[in-house]
Write a protein that holds these residues in place. Sequence first.
Motif, short mmCIF file in Angstrom:
data_model
loop_
_atom_site.label_atom_id
_atom_site.label_comp_id
_atom_site.label_asym_id
_atom_site.label_seq_id
_atom_site.Cartn_x
_atom_site.Cartn_y
_atom_site.Cartn_z
N VAL A 146 0.37 -0.99 0.04
CA VAL A 146 0.47 -0.13 0.29
C VAL A 146 0.99 1.46 0.22
N LYS A 147 1.68 1.85 0.48
CA LYS A 147 2.69 2.83 1.01
C LYS A 147 3.21 2.53 -0.13
N PHE A 148 3.68 1.35 -0.89
CA PHE A 148 4.40 1.56 -2.75
C PHE A 148 3.12 1.99 -3.33
N MET A 149 2.06 1.75 -3.33
CA MET A 149 1.40 1.91 -4.92
C MET A 149 0.94 3.24 -4.10
N ARG A 150 0.98 4.22 -3.26
CA ARG A 150 -0.07 5.66 -2.58
C ARG A 150 1.16 6.65 -3.38
N GLN A 151 2.08 5.98 -3.83
CA GLN A 151 2.97 7.20 -4.36
C GLN A 151 3.31 7.08 -5.59
N ASP A 152 1.97 6.18 -6.62
CA ASP A 152 1.45 6.34 -7.68
C ASP A 152 0.26 7.90 -7.97
N PRO A 153 0.86 9.05 -8.38
CA PRO A 153 -0.25 9.75 -8.76
C PRO A 153 -1.41 9.62 -8.60
N GLU A 154 -1.68 8.47 -9.62
CA GLU A 154 -3.37 8.95 -10.08
C GLU A 154 -4.27 8.64 -8.70
N ILE A 155 -3.01 7.18 -8.07
CA ILE A 155 -3.50 7.07 -6.91
C ILE A 155 -4.23 7.80 -5.78
N ALA A 156 -2.33 8.59 -5.61
CA ALA A 156 -2.46 9.50 -3.99
C ALA A 156 -3.73 10.40 -4.23
N SER A 157 -3.76 10.78 -5.40
CA SER A 157 -5.19 12.24 -6.18
C SER A 157 -6.10 10.95 -5.07
N LEU A 158 -7.16 10.33 -4.79
CA LEU A 158 -8.28 9.85 -4.29
C LEU A 158 -7.97 9.80 -3.12
#
Length: 90
Positions: free
Chosen positions: A27-39
């Motif tokens: 989850v920490k790794f995936m949250r670095q994706d700007p697309e996911i972080a904007s949610l």
Amino acid sequence: SKGRYRRHPPRDPNAPIRPDTAYVAYVKFMRQDPEIASLSFIEIAKLLGYQWSYLSSTVKGIWIRTAAREREEYTSAFVRYRQTDEYRVF
């Protein structure tokens, strides 16, 4: 009846830090994706929880093995730490 809240003992700042689980590291790794972080937080939790549950066993295995390795390193570091004077004083 409700139980009274008991304060946790303070954490020893010299102790090794417990590693993340495979899911938390993912989850920490995936949250670095700007697309996911904007949610929103709830949307992120739902999306990543769904993705984790349907992740292929080979990809999930990489995360699990990495977490297991970090856990072993933590365990050995904690065993060494328990033999130090800092632990005895704390």
